[in-house]
Structure formats: C-alpha cells, structure tokens
Design a protein around this motif. Sequence first.
Motif, PDB file in Angstrom:
ATOM      1  N   THR A 133      -9.848  -4.924 -11.908  1.00 18.05           N
ATOM      2  CA  THR A 133      -9.385  -3.593 -12.292  1.00 18.05           C
ATOM      3  C   THR A 133      -9.407  -2.638 -11.104  1.00 18.05           C
ATOM      4  O   THR A 133      -8.527  -1.784 -10.955  1.00 18.05           O
ATOM      5  CB  THR A 133     -10.264  -3.029 -13.427  1.00 18.05           C
ATOM      6  OG1 THR A 133     -10.255  -3.934 -14.528  1.00 18.05           O
ATOM      7  CG2 THR A 133      -9.776  -1.674 -13.880  1.00 18.05           C
ATOM      8  N   ALA A 134     -10.421  -2.788 -10.253  1.00 16.48           N
ATOM      9  CA  ALA A 134     -10.536  -1.913  -9.087  1.00 16.48           C
ATOM     10  C   ALA A 134      -9.352  -2.058  -8.137  1.00 16.48           C
ATOM     11  O   ALA A 134      -9.042  -1.129  -7.381  1.00 16.48           O
ATOM     12  CB  ALA A 134     -11.834  -2.219  -8.339  1.00 16.48           C
ATOM     13  N   LEU A 135      -8.698  -3.199  -8.173  1.00 15.84           N
ATOM     14  CA  LEU A 135      -7.527  -3.396  -7.307  1.00 15.84           C
ATOM     15  C   LEU A 135      -6.465  -2.336  -7.573  1.00 15.84           C
ATOM     16  O   LEU A 135      -5.804  -1.855  -6.652  1.00 15.84           O
ATOM     17  CB  LEU A 135      -6.935  -4.797  -7.522  1.00 15.84           C
ATOM     18  CG  LEU A 135      -7.790  -5.977  -7.049  1.00 15.84           C
ATOM     19  CD1 LEU A 135      -7.147  -7.289  -7.483  1.00 15.84           C
ATOM     20  CD2 LEU A 135      -7.950  -5.947  -5.533  1.00 15.84           C
ATOM     21  N   ASN A 136      -6.289  -1.981  -8.844  1.00 17.37           N
ATOM     22  CA  ASN A 136      -5.293  -0.973  -9.202  1.00 17.37           C
ATOM     23  C   ASN A 136      -5.610   0.365  -8.549  1.00 17.37           C
ATOM     24  O   ASN A 136      -4.714   1.058  -8.042  1.00 17.37           O
ATOM     25  CB  ASN A 136      -5.229  -0.811 -10.715  1.00 17.37           C
ATOM     26  CG  ASN A 136      -4.232   0.239 -11.153  1.00 17.37           C
ATOM     27  OD1 ASN A 136      -3.193   0.422 -10.522  1.00 17.37           O
ATOM     28  ND2 ASN A 136      -4.540   0.946 -12.221  1.00 17.37           N
ATOM     29  N   LEU A 137      -6.890   0.733  -8.537  1.00 20.99           N
ATOM     30  CA  LEU A 137      -7.293   2.005  -7.952  1.00 20.99           C
ATOM     31  C   LEU A 137      -7.077   2.006  -6.446  1.00 20.99           C
ATOM     32  O   LEU A 137      -6.718   3.030  -5.864  1.00 20.99           O
ATOM     33  CB  LEU A 137      -8.762   2.267  -8.266  1.00 20.99           C
ATOM     34  CG  LEU A 137      -9.139   2.263  -9.755  1.00 20.99           C
ATOM     35  CD1 LEU A 137     -10.643   2.435  -9.910  1.00 20.99           C
ATOM     36  CD2 LEU A 137      -8.399   3.360 -10.498  1.00 20.99           C
ATOM     37  N   LEU A 138      -7.288   0.861  -5.815  1.00 17.03           N
ATOM     38  CA  LEU A 138      -7.200   0.778  -4.361  1.00 17.03           C
ATOM     39  C   LEU A 138      -5.758   0.719  -3.859  1.00 17.03           C
ATOM     40  O   LEU A 138      -5.429   1.315  -2.832  1.00 17.03           O
ATOM     41  CB  LEU A 138      -7.982  -0.449  -3.862  1.00 17.03           C
ATOM     42  CG  LEU A 138      -9.501  -0.366  -4.073  1.00 17.03           C
ATOM     43  CD1 LEU A 138     -10.154  -1.714  -3.831  1.00 17.03           C
ATOM     44  CD2 LEU A 138     -10.108   0.690  -3.155  1.00 17.03           C
ATOM     45  N   VAL A 139      -4.882   0.024  -4.575  1.00 13.39           N
ATOM     46  CA  VAL A 139      -3.498  -0.079  -4.095  1.00 13.39           C
ATOM     47  C   VAL A 139      -2.756   1.246  -4.257  1.00 13.39           C
ATOM     48  O   VAL A 139      -1.722   1.463  -3.612  1.00 13.39           O
ATOM     49  CB  VAL A 139      -2.724  -1.202  -4.828  1.00 13.39           C
ATOM     50  CG1 VAL A 139      -3.339  -2.552  -4.547  1.00 13.39           C
ATOM     51  CG2 VAL A 139      -2.653  -0.936  -6.321  1.00 13.39           C
ATOM     52  N   LYS A 140      -3.284   2.144  -5.087  1.00 12.10           N
ATOM     53  CA  LYS A 140      -2.655   3.460  -5.225  1.00 12.10           C
ATOM     54  C   LYS A 140      -2.793   4.284  -3.949  1.00 12.10           C
ATOM     55  O   LYS A 140      -2.166   5.337  -3.822  1.00 12.10           O
ATOM     56  CB  LYS A 140      -3.275   4.216  -6.406  1.00 12.10           C
ATOM     57  CG  LYS A 140      -2.784   3.718  -7.761  1.00 12.10           C
ATOM     58  CD  LYS A 140      -3.342   4.556  -8.893  1.00 12.10           C
ATOM     59  CE  LYS A 140      -2.770   4.090 -10.228  1.00 12.10           C
ATOM     60  NZ  LYS A 140      -3.284   4.891 -11.363  1.00 12.10           N
ATOM     61  N   TYR A 141      -3.595   3.828  -3.003  1.00 12.31           N
ATOM     62  CA  TYR A 141      -3.687   4.480  -1.703  1.00 12.31           C
ATOM     63  C   TYR A 141      -2.334   4.461  -1.016  1.00 12.31           C
ATOM     64  O   TYR A 141      -1.986   5.381  -0.275  1.00 12.31           O
ATOM     65  CB  TYR A 141      -4.739   3.759  -0.847  1.00 12.31           C
ATOM     66  CG  TYR A 141      -4.847   4.275   0.571  1.00 12.31           C
ATOM     67  CD1 TYR A 141      -5.587   5.418   0.848  1.00 12.31           C
ATOM     68  CD2 TYR A 141      -4.218   3.616   1.626  1.00 12.31           C
ATOM     69  CE1 TYR A 141      -5.692   5.900   2.145  1.00 12.31           C
ATOM     70  CE2 TYR A 141      -4.326   4.081   2.923  1.00 12.31           C
ATOM     71  CZ  TYR A 141      -5.066   5.224   3.175  1.00 12.31           C
ATOM     72  OH  TYR A 141      -5.163   5.691   4.468  1.00 12.31           O
ATOM     73  N   TRP A 142      -1.564   3.401  -1.275  1.00  8.72           N
ATOM     74  CA  TRP A 142      -0.250   3.269  -0.654  1.00  8.72           C
ATOM     75  C   TRP A 142       0.887   3.719  -1.577  1.00  8.72           C
ATOM     76  O   TRP A 142       1.823   4.359  -1.137  1.00  8.72           O
ATOM     77  CB  TRP A 142      -0.011   1.814  -0.230  1.00  8.72           C
ATOM     78  CG  TRP A 142      -0.934   1.351   0.849  1.00  8.72           C
ATOM     79  CD1 TRP A 142      -1.020   1.832   2.115  1.00  8.72           C
ATOM     80  CD2 TRP A 142      -1.919   0.315   0.754  1.00  8.72           C
ATOM     81  NE1 TRP A 142      -2.000   1.170   2.819  1.00  8.72           N
ATOM     82  CE2 TRP A 142      -2.563   0.222   2.004  1.00  8.72           C
ATOM     83  CE3 TRP A 142      -2.317  -0.545  -0.270  1.00  8.72           C
ATOM     84  CZ2 TRP A 142      -3.576  -0.685   2.266  1.00  8.72           C
ATOM     85  CZ3 TRP A 142      -3.328  -1.451  -0.006  1.00  8.72           C
ATOM     86  CH2 TRP A 142      -3.945  -1.525   1.244  1.00  8.72           C
ATOM     87  N   SER A 143       0.790   3.355  -2.856  1.00 10.66           N
ATOM     88  CA  SER A 143       1.880   3.683  -3.761  1.00 10.66           C
ATOM     89  C   SER A 143       1.420   3.649  -5.217  1.00 10.66           C
ATOM     90  O   SER A 143       0.676   2.753  -5.613  1.00 10.66           O
ATOM     91  CB  SER A 143       3.044   2.692  -3.572  1.00 10.66           C
ATOM     92  OG  SER A 143       4.036   2.874  -4.553  1.00 10.66           O
ATOM     93  N   ASP A 144       1.896   4.632  -5.991  1.00 10.78           N
ATOM     94  CA  ASP A 144       1.588   4.646  -7.420  1.00 10.78           C
ATOM     95  C   ASP A 144       2.466   3.684  -8.209  1.00 10.78           C
ATOM     96  O   ASP A 144       2.199   3.395  -9.375  1.00 10.78           O
ATOM     97  CB  ASP A 144       1.782   6.060  -7.988  1.00 10.78           C
ATOM     98  CG  ASP A 144       0.704   7.015  -7.515  1.00 10.78           C
ATOM     99  OD1 ASP A 144      -0.398   6.527  -7.182  1.00 10.78           O
ATOM    100  OD2 ASP A 144       0.970   8.231  -7.461  1.00 10.78           O
ATOM    101  N   ASP A 145       3.522   3.184  -7.560  1.00 11.39           N
ATOM    102  CA  ASP A 145       4.483   2.316  -8.242  1.00 11.39           C
ATOM    103  C   ASP A 145       4.236   0.838  -7.991  1.00 11.39           C
ATOM    104  O   ASP A 145       5.015  -0.012  -8.415  1.00 11.39           O
ATOM    105  CB  ASP A 145       5.913   2.666  -7.802  1.00 11.39           C
ATOM    106  CG  ASP A 145       6.270   4.100  -8.124  1.00 11.39           C
ATOM    107  OD1 ASP A 145       5.828   4.595  -9.178  1.00 11.39           O
ATOM    108  OD2 ASP A 145       6.984   4.732  -7.307  1.00 11.39           O
TER     109      ASP A 145
END
Length: 526
Positions: A133-145
């Motif tokens: 689940t934490a992966l979702n929070l971390l990849v938002k550093y680059w893009s919300d999409d």
Amino acid sequence: MGSADPEKNTHDVSSSPESHARLHPQNEDHLRRSLSARQVQMIAIGGTIGTGLFLGTGKALATGGPASLLLCYSIVGGIIFVTMLSLGEMAAFVPVAGSFCTFAGRYVDDAFGFALTWNYWFNDAVSTAADLTALNLLVKYWSDDFPWYALGIVVWVLIVLANIINVKAYGELEYWLSLLKVVTIIIFIILSIAVNAGGNIGYGYIGGKYWTKGDAPFVGGIGGFASVFVTASFAYGGTESIAITAGETRDPARVLPRVVKNVFWRILLFYILSALMIGLNIPYDYPGLSTKSSRTSPFTIAFQMAGSKAAGSFVNAVVISSVISAGNHALYAGSRLLYTLGANGHAPRVFTKLTRYQVPWVAVMTTSLVAIVLFSLSFAGSGQVWTWLQNIVGVSNQLSWICIGIASLRFRAGIKAQGKEHLLPFKNWTYPWGPVICVVLNIFIVLVQGWTSFRPKFSPIDFVSLYLELPVFVAMIFGWKLIKRTKFRKASEMDLETDVYTKDDMEPVKKDWKSWGQRIGTWFCF
C-alpha cells in the motif's frame, strides 16, 4: 542434551532420535539451514528498516512534533534492545523456525504460543499488505496518475517468487536491498548535518529553530506524544523476527548472539540519528508530510532541501526498494510461522508441505494471498488504509514484545530449575530486570497510545485499529486453553532439549564468493 555435565560440548548433535524427530517433524524434509552469516547479519540490519522509518517518521513528526519523534523512537528502541537480548538467549539455545512463538508455547503455555503465533502470522501478512500500500503513497512523488495498483501487483509477484524458489534466493535479494538501505541512511545522516548547518537552498542555517516553531517541540500535547508510540512500534517491528531465521541459519549458536550483540546497536543508531535529523531539519507542518491522500518521505524532503530534485527522485526510488525489502522479509517470516503452526498442530498439516528445496510453499502462497486481499482495500484510499494497517501492525508488535519478555522469564526459571544455566551459549545480561521492565512498559504503552482516538472526538475506526487485537488475543488464549485443556508449564517440566546442529549442518559448506560489494556489506555487519 539432558546431561548437566559442564565439560560436555554444549551443542553436540543430539543422539536421541526422538528429540530430532520432535524438532524436525518431517525429518529429511525439515527446513534447510542455508542462510549464511553474511546474509543473516545484513537482514538483521536492513531487513527491519522499511516504511516505518522512511515514511512513518513523517506522520510521527506531523502528529507529535520533533521531541515526541525523538523520545518515542528512543524509548521503543531501548525496549527492542532488551527484547532482542532476551530473544537471542533463547534462540541461540534452541534455534527453531517458529522462534519466540514456539518459545511461548514451550515455556509458558501451549495456548499462549497458539495465540502469539497466529497473531504474529497475521502481523506479517498485514505488514506485507502495508508495504504494498505504501508504494501508492511513494509513487505520487512523481505523478498522481501512476497506475499504483499495477506496481503493487508486480512487486507482490516478485517477492512471492523470491520466497518460493528457495531460501537462498530470499536471502540474497534481502542482502542487497538491505545493503542499499543502510548506505542510503548513512548518506542521509551526513547530508542532513550539512543541510542543518546551512548547506541547503533557501533555508540558511537551521540549527534547532524548528523545535520551537508553532506548537513544537510537542505537537498535540500528551495525545500527540502517545500516538507516536504505535508509529515507532511499527517502525521497529520485525527486528525480533530475525530470530525466525534461526531454523534456516548455518551455525545459529554462534551467528545469532553476534547478530544480537553487534548488529542491533547499528540499527538503534540508524533510527535514533535519523529521527533526530528529521526533527531538526523538517518542520512538523511541512506541506504533504502527512495527509490522508499522500505522504512524502522525510528522507526525500532532506535531499530536496539540499537543492537536488534528481537526488530527491533517487532517494524516493531507494525508499521504494526498501518497501520491497520490508515486504519480502515480512512474507518470509509469515510463511515460516504458518509452517510452524502446521508443525505444532495449531493449523492444518498442509502448511508444512515443502518443495524440493525445503521451502514451505503452501504457507508462502497462503500468506501472500491474505496480503494481496488486504492490499486490495487500498482502493478505499491508500493513505487512510496505510494508517489503519500501521496501527494493527504496531499493536501486534507490542503484544509480541510482551510475550517475548514473559517467555524469557519463564525460560530462565526452567533453565535454573533444571540446572542448565552453564549450557547457555549466550546470556541476557539485563535479566531479570530487563524483561520485567519491558513487559510493564509495553503494557502501559499499548493502553495509552490510543489517546487520540478519544480526543478531540471519538473515532470508532481508529479505536478499532488500535485496540481490536487485545480482546482477540486474550480470547484466542482462553479459547484454545478450554478446547485443548492445556496446562501452564512448570519450570521443572519444561522442554529444554537443544539440538542445534543437524546432519546437513555438519556437511562442508562452500564459502561465499567475496566480491568488493559483499566485502563492504560484511564490513557493515561486523
């Protein structure tokens, strides 16, 4: 090993076929001791470092402030150190895959071990889901999409393969990922000192000014302080699970004491220094530090402050790799505990089925399926779900530390009653006050850390995530006790048979090739 003769070798292979069959239920199909000292040492350092440190410290700083962050991580770190001394004493004497869960049943009560093992297995399944689940929070550093669910599924497949091929594959993957985390933290600490001294973009000399900004150093009063304990417990969680590798570690009687004595200080050093530097350099109200929709790692923020967006992206990628590493370790520990549940008669025997490489594949697949189902809850909002999962894991860790302390006290009582104290390959120098303090302090923390679920208004969801495990754990103990009519273990009747070596361990072991990278890793370990 029933002899109390001091001159006898402490760890000779047991001549009793009954004791060997008891410790290795499937005899030729028991778990293979293939993890090297190099792998176990690095797993002990880096395997426990994951989202709790890289991501959870941001939430802790936002809700409790810099002083709460430092104090709570220091207090929980002290608890963990004493807990590891207690656990190392038992694991070096009886190295089994179930580790402290097996000890709880062997030295306290079978019902106690039953409840603890199921609790910790669920802990590991939830930990794996929390990391995905934490992966979702971390990849938002680059893009919300970014299609975060696809990344979570890919990572899930990767760690399942690493755990199901053979234990060497797990150990080698975890070694390199852990080494990357350790190097990154060292760079972070050095960089943070420079940032604080003025080596940053637009902030100038920072010093300790963020400790007096707004509501700092203690944000949210006693409630904010208490709430950080569960975050710290989540961050340190898994440290004790290194003992679960005992059943698959070469020469555990010598390797495990070294892990406890030499490695944990380095883990403690990483956590405490990181918490200190995060509190000094990042204000508790930093944008995006802790919201329900996104969280940015304080480690990434520090590199951004140094003026390098590229470096920030690199660190975020490293944090993602640490999430993969933590999920990999949690899946490994969970599958071994499910295997132990089957071997001890606490679960169907199907969970003891092994591959040709002695990997409990049914246990691996079952644990991974539970994790992916919990991960699917992220569609309800990954930030909020991650907080709930973190609370569940944090409380579960605290229950485990309480049980380890109780098991340690009973173990020593049995050792003394049976006159086997001289056979201990490693002794917990904090006994008896260390385990007693840890048990009492952990109970107090478990009860008070849910303060924020009552104020400023009652939050039923937070209350459930913080306290649900307590009645469930107690119910499992008494339920199993009533069904199986289990009895409290008397000190004079405890099973203190030790069989450290097996036939496989006595065979010559090929030395690991020593590339420059592995030499660096070994330097960190020793």
